[in-house]
Every structure is written in C-alpha cells, then in structure tokens.
Design a protein around this motif. Structure first.
Motif, PDB file in Angstrom:
ATOM      1  N   VAL A  36     -16.012 -15.447  -2.610  1.00  0.00           N
ATOM      2  CA  VAL A  36     -15.881 -14.698  -3.854  1.00  0.00           C
ATOM      3  C   VAL A  36     -16.810 -13.666  -3.826  1.00  0.00           C
ATOM      4  CG1 VAL A  36     -15.804 -14.544  -6.184  1.00  0.00           C
ATOM      5  CG2 VAL A  36     -14.510 -16.316  -5.275  1.00  0.00           C
ATOM      6  N   LYS A  37     -16.720 -12.241  -4.106  1.00  0.00           N
ATOM      7  CA  LYS A  37     -17.667 -11.305  -4.324  1.00  0.00           C
ATOM      8  C   LYS A  37     -17.787 -11.198  -5.751  1.00  0.00           C
ATOM      9  CE  LYS A  37     -19.029  -6.593  -3.461  1.00  0.00           C
ATOM     10  NZ  LYS A  37     -18.529  -5.211  -3.142  1.00  0.00           N
ATOM     11  N   PHE A  38     -19.111 -11.316  -6.337  1.00  0.00           N
ATOM     12  CA  PHE A  38     -19.520 -11.363  -7.454  1.00  0.00           C
ATOM     13  C   PHE A  38     -20.803 -11.031  -7.785  1.00  0.00           C
ATOM     14  CE2 PHE A  38     -20.901 -13.481 -11.492  1.00  0.00           C
ATOM     15  CZ  PHE A  38     -20.333 -12.891 -12.546  1.00  0.00           C
ATOM     16  N   GLY A  39     -20.987  -9.913  -8.666  1.00  0.00           N
ATOM     17  CA  GLY A  39     -22.194  -8.997  -8.952  1.00  0.00           C
ATOM     18  C   GLY A  39     -22.825  -8.882  -7.772  1.00  0.00           C
ATOM     19  N   GLY A  40     -21.977  -8.454  -6.818  1.00  0.00           N
ATOM     20  CA  GLY A  40     -22.602  -7.720  -5.428  1.00  0.00           C
ATOM     21  C   GLY A  40     -22.863  -8.380  -4.812  1.00  0.00           C
ATOM     22  N   GLU A  41     -22.766  -9.762  -4.643  1.00  0.00           N
ATOM     23  CA  GLU A  41     -23.272 -10.734  -3.586  1.00  0.00           C
ATOM     24  C   GLU A  41     -21.849 -11.514  -3.243  1.00  0.00           C
ATOM     25  OE1 GLU A  41     -26.630 -12.996  -4.023  1.00  0.00           O
ATOM     26  OE2 GLU A  41     -27.629 -11.639  -5.250  1.00  0.00           O
ATOM     27  N   TYR A  42     -21.921 -12.160  -2.047  1.00  0.00           N
ATOM     28  CA  TYR A  42     -20.736 -13.171  -1.835  1.00  0.00           C
ATOM     29  C   TYR A  42     -21.070 -14.484  -1.921  1.00  0.00           C
ATOM     30  CZ  TYR A  42     -18.730  -8.929   0.428  1.00  0.00           C
ATOM     31  OH  TYR A  42     -18.092  -7.879   0.775  1.00  0.00           O
ATOM     32  N   TYR A  43     -20.208 -15.161  -2.391  1.00  0.00           N
ATOM     33  CA  TYR A  43     -20.372 -16.686  -2.623  1.00  0.00           C
ATOM     34  C   TYR A  43     -19.324 -17.437  -1.778  1.00  0.00           C
ATOM     35  CZ  TYR A  43     -23.343 -15.430  -6.442  1.00  0.00           C
ATOM     36  OH  TYR A  43     -24.490 -14.869  -7.218  1.00  0.00           O
ATOM     37  N   THR A  44     -19.745 -18.323  -1.190  1.00  0.00           N
ATOM     38  CA  THR A  44     -18.677 -19.505  -0.383  1.00  0.00           C
ATOM     39  C   THR A  44     -18.264 -20.277  -1.498  1.00  0.00           C
ATOM     40  OG1 THR A  44     -20.033 -19.157   1.740  1.00  0.00           O
ATOM     41  CG2 THR A  44     -18.701 -21.083   1.472  1.00  0.00           C
ATOM     42  N   GLU A  57     -19.765 -21.125 -20.029  1.00  0.00           N
ATOM     43  CA  GLU A  57     -19.517 -19.489 -20.470  1.00  0.00           C
ATOM     44  C   GLU A  57     -18.835 -18.898 -19.314  1.00  0.00           C
ATOM     45  OE1 GLU A  57     -22.409 -15.588 -20.914  1.00  0.00           O
ATOM     46  OE2 GLU A  57     -23.294 -17.624 -20.524  1.00  0.00           O
ATOM     47  N   TYR A  58     -17.847 -17.991 -19.595  1.00  0.00           N
ATOM     48  CA  TYR A  58     -17.282 -17.199 -18.484  1.00  0.00           C
ATOM     49  C   TYR A  58     -17.951 -15.837 -18.474  1.00  0.00           C
ATOM     50  CZ  TYR A  58     -13.540 -20.451 -19.548  1.00  0.00           C
ATOM     51  OH  TYR A  58     -12.717 -21.599 -19.501  1.00  0.00           O
ATOM     52  N   VAL A  59     -18.323 -15.545 -17.178  1.00  0.00           N
ATOM     53  CA  VAL A  59     -19.191 -14.461 -17.273  1.00  0.00           C
ATOM     54  C   VAL A  59     -18.484 -13.212 -16.122  1.00  0.00           C
ATOM     55  CG1 VAL A  59     -21.394 -15.698 -16.904  1.00  0.00           C
ATOM     56  CG2 VAL A  59     -19.990 -15.590 -14.677  1.00  0.00           C
ATOM     57  N   GLY A  60     -17.178 -13.405 -15.857  1.00  0.00           N
ATOM     58  CA  GLY A  60     -16.524 -12.485 -15.161  1.00  0.00           C
ATOM     59  C   GLY A  60     -15.165 -12.857 -14.639  1.00  0.00           C
ATOM     60  N   ASP A  76     -12.742  -8.318  -2.166  1.00  0.00           N
ATOM     61  CA  ASP A  76     -13.197  -9.110  -3.463  1.00  0.00           C
ATOM     62  C   ASP A  76     -13.150 -10.568  -3.074  1.00  0.00           C
ATOM     63  OD1 ASP A  76     -13.978  -6.907  -4.693  1.00  0.00           O
ATOM     64  OD2 ASP A  76     -12.385  -6.536  -5.755  1.00  0.00           O
ATOM     65  N   SER A  77     -12.018 -11.075  -2.730  1.00  0.00           N
ATOM     66  CA  SER A  77     -11.915 -12.465  -2.690  1.00  0.00           C
ATOM     67  C   SER A  77     -10.482 -12.821  -1.644  1.00  0.00           C
ATOM     68  CB  SER A  77     -11.645 -13.127  -4.039  1.00  0.00           C
ATOM     69  OG  SER A  77     -11.060 -14.507  -3.953  1.00  0.00           O
ATOM     70  N   ASN A  78     -10.692 -13.870  -1.065  1.00  0.00           N
ATOM     71  CA  ASN A  78      -9.396 -14.486  -0.526  1.00  0.00           C
ATOM     72  C   ASN A  78      -9.117 -15.942  -0.815  1.00  0.00           C
ATOM     73  OD1 ASN A  78     -11.636 -15.818   0.903  1.00  0.00           O
ATOM     74  ND2 ASN A  78     -10.858 -14.988   3.115  1.00  0.00           N
ATOM     75  N   ASN A 109      -1.163 -24.418 -13.055  1.00  0.00           N
ATOM     76  CA  ASN A 109      -2.580 -24.936 -13.642  1.00  0.00           C
ATOM     77  C   ASN A 109      -3.724 -24.490 -12.822  1.00  0.00           C
ATOM     78  OD1 ASN A 109      -1.018 -27.005 -15.324  1.00  0.00           O
ATOM     79  ND2 ASN A 109      -0.717 -28.130 -13.492  1.00  0.00           N
ATOM     80  N   SER A 110      -4.960 -24.779 -13.491  1.00  0.00           N
ATOM     81  CA  SER A 110      -6.063 -24.192 -13.006  1.00  0.00           C
ATOM     82  C   SER A 110      -7.020 -25.136 -12.974  1.00  0.00           C
ATOM     83  CB  SER A 110      -6.547 -22.700 -13.645  1.00  0.00           C
ATOM     84  OG  SER A 110      -6.990 -23.133 -14.793  1.00  0.00           O
ATOM     85  N   LYS A 111      -8.042 -24.999 -11.838  1.00  0.00           N
ATOM     86  CA  LYS A 111      -9.190 -25.699 -11.630  1.00  0.00           C
ATOM     87  C   LYS A 111     -10.427 -24.882 -11.347  1.00  0.00           C
ATOM     88  CE  LYS A 111     -10.433 -30.152  -9.708  1.00  0.00           C
ATOM     89  NZ  LYS A 111     -10.301 -31.633  -9.944  1.00  0.00           N
ATOM     90  N   PHE A 112     -11.647 -25.452 -11.688  1.00  0.00           N
ATOM     91  CA  PHE A 112     -12.630 -24.566 -11.146  1.00  0.00           C
ATOM     92  C   PHE A 112     -13.335 -24.988  -9.926  1.00  0.00           C
ATOM     93  CE2 PHE A 112     -11.793 -22.924 -15.062  1.00  0.00           C
ATOM     94  CZ  PHE A 112     -12.258 -21.611 -15.406  1.00  0.00           C
ATOM     95  N   PHE A 113     -13.812 -24.516  -8.865  1.00  0.00           N
ATOM     96  CA  PHE A 113     -14.254 -24.793  -7.732  1.00  0.00           C
ATOM     97  C   PHE A 113     -15.671 -24.115  -7.752  1.00  0.00           C
ATOM     98  CE2 PHE A 113     -10.046 -26.066  -6.933  1.00  0.00           C
ATOM     99  CZ  PHE A 113     -10.168 -27.336  -6.056  1.00  0.00           C
ATOM    100  N   TRP A 114     -16.653 -24.769  -7.085  1.00  0.00           N
ATOM    101  CA  TRP A 114     -18.002 -24.414  -7.030  1.00  0.00           C
ATOM    102  C   TRP A 114     -18.373 -23.469  -6.293  1.00  0.00           C
ATOM    103  CZ3 TRP A 114     -22.190 -27.050  -3.760  1.00  0.00           C
ATOM    104  CH2 TRP A 114     -23.465 -26.548  -4.218  1.00  0.00           C
ATOM    105  N   MET A 115     -19.301 -22.460  -6.463  1.00  0.00           N
ATOM    106  CA  MET A 115     -19.456 -21.212  -5.522  1.00  0.00           C
ATOM    107  C   MET A 115     -21.075 -21.326  -5.329  1.00  0.00           C
ATOM    108  SD  MET A 115     -17.763 -18.251  -7.764  1.00  0.00           S
ATOM    109  CE  MET A 115     -19.158 -17.169  -7.753  1.00  0.00           C
ATOM    110  N   LYS A 116     -21.538 -21.127  -4.015  1.00  0.00           N
ATOM    111  CA  LYS A 116     -22.733 -21.167  -3.594  1.00  0.00           C
ATOM    112  C   LYS A 116     -23.099 -19.701  -2.813  1.00  0.00           C
ATOM    113  CE  LYS A 116     -22.788 -23.441   0.465  1.00  0.00           C
ATOM    114  NZ  LYS A 116     -23.278 -24.662   1.461  1.00  0.00           N
ATOM    115  N   PRO A 117     -24.072 -19.267  -2.879  1.00  0.00           N
ATOM    116  CA  PRO A 117     -24.345 -17.848  -2.229  1.00  0.00           C
ATOM    117  C   PRO A 117     -24.267 -18.037  -0.440  1.00  0.00           C
ATOM    118  CG  PRO A 117     -26.020 -18.282  -3.783  1.00  0.00           C
ATOM    119  CD  PRO A 117     -25.152 -19.473  -3.766  1.00  0.00           C
ATOM    120  N   GLN A 118     -23.475 -16.897  -0.015  1.00  0.00           N
ATOM    121  CA  GLN A 118     -23.442 -17.111   1.306  1.00  0.00           C
ATOM    122  C   GLN A 118     -24.617 -16.723   2.022  1.00  0.00           C
ATOM    123  OE1 GLN A 118     -20.201 -14.345   2.811  1.00  0.00           O
ATOM    124  NE2 GLN A 118     -18.715 -16.025   2.678  1.00  0.00           N
ATOM    125  N   LYS A 119     -24.723 -17.214   3.218  1.00  0.00           N
ATOM    126  CA  LYS A 119     -26.138 -16.915   3.964  1.00  0.00           C
ATOM    127  C   LYS A 119     -25.611 -16.229   5.308  1.00  0.00           C
ATOM    128  CE  LYS A 119     -28.768 -20.430   1.796  1.00  0.00           C
ATOM    129  NZ  LYS A 119     -29.336 -21.479   1.952  1.00  0.00           N
TER     130      LYS A 119
END
Length: 119
Positions: A36-44, A57-60, A76-78, A109-119
């Motif tokens: 996911v691309k968020f705030g100008g950075e990519y997250y895995t 909180e929802y941030v975007g 933006d996302s795949n 339905n929906s579920k939330f999954f953890w994002m961590k910055p890509q390296k």
C-alpha cells in the motif's frame, strides 16, 4: 555464412529465454507482492489481521487501485479496493482494510491487516 546465421539465431533464442525468465520472476516476486502506498511511502501488507474494534483512528483511505509494474512503479495498491480505510492502533502501527465476501458470497465483510514500511 550458415555458421554466422546459427549464432544469430542462438543469440536471439537466448535473449528471448532471458526476457521470459525475467518477467516470470518479476510477476511472481514483485508485481504480486501486496503493498500500500500511503503518505508518500510504500508499506508491505502482511497477514497479521486485527478486528475493527482495535483500530483507534482512521488516517486515510486508498483512492485508486493500480498494479505496480515496471511501467507504473507508483501504483497505489494491489492489495485492497478503492475506499479501503487505513487505520492506526494504540501502538501507532498502521493497518489497511481488506474486503472479502462472507460464506454464501452475498455480504461483504472487512478485516484490517498490518502494514510495515517496505525496505
């Protein structure tokens, strides 16, 4: 002359094989990688999920979905769909919403999954 023609054909076949192998590797290891691309950075996006109650909180949200390819490195996302929310938990970690169909296939339905910055 026949020997030169054989070398040219062999070289062409080797280049074709290299291109096919590269695109097979790229599609398997890069293009299908959830991010996911968020705030100008990519997250895995990794598979550790949380329930919506844990989102503080929802941030975007994801505005558009575009596959990340060699020609479109700024997709933006795949991983999710347009309108998927990005949430924050109490520890300040990001989570992205993923939509799925419940058994029977009618209700989304929906579920939330953890994002961590890509390296």
């Amino acid at each position: 002359m026949a020997e030169k023609k054989k070398k040219i054909i062999f070289a062409g076949i080797m280049v074709l094989i290299a291109v096919i192998l590269f695109f097979a590797w790229y599609n398997e290891n890069v293009a299908k990688k959830p991010y996911v691309k968020f705030g100008g950075e990519y997250y895995t996006v990794i598979g550790a999920g949380i329930n919506e109650e844990n989102v503080v909180e929802y941030v975007g949200e994801i505005e558009r979905i575009t596959p990340r390819t060699l020609w479109n490195k700024d997709g933006d996302s795949n991983f999710s769909i347009e309108g998927a929310r990005i949430g924050l938990n109490e520890e300040g970690e990001y989570f992205v919403e993923w939509f799925y169909y419940a058994e029977g296939g009618d209700e989304i339905n929906s579920k939330f999954f953890w994002m961590k910055p890509q390296k």
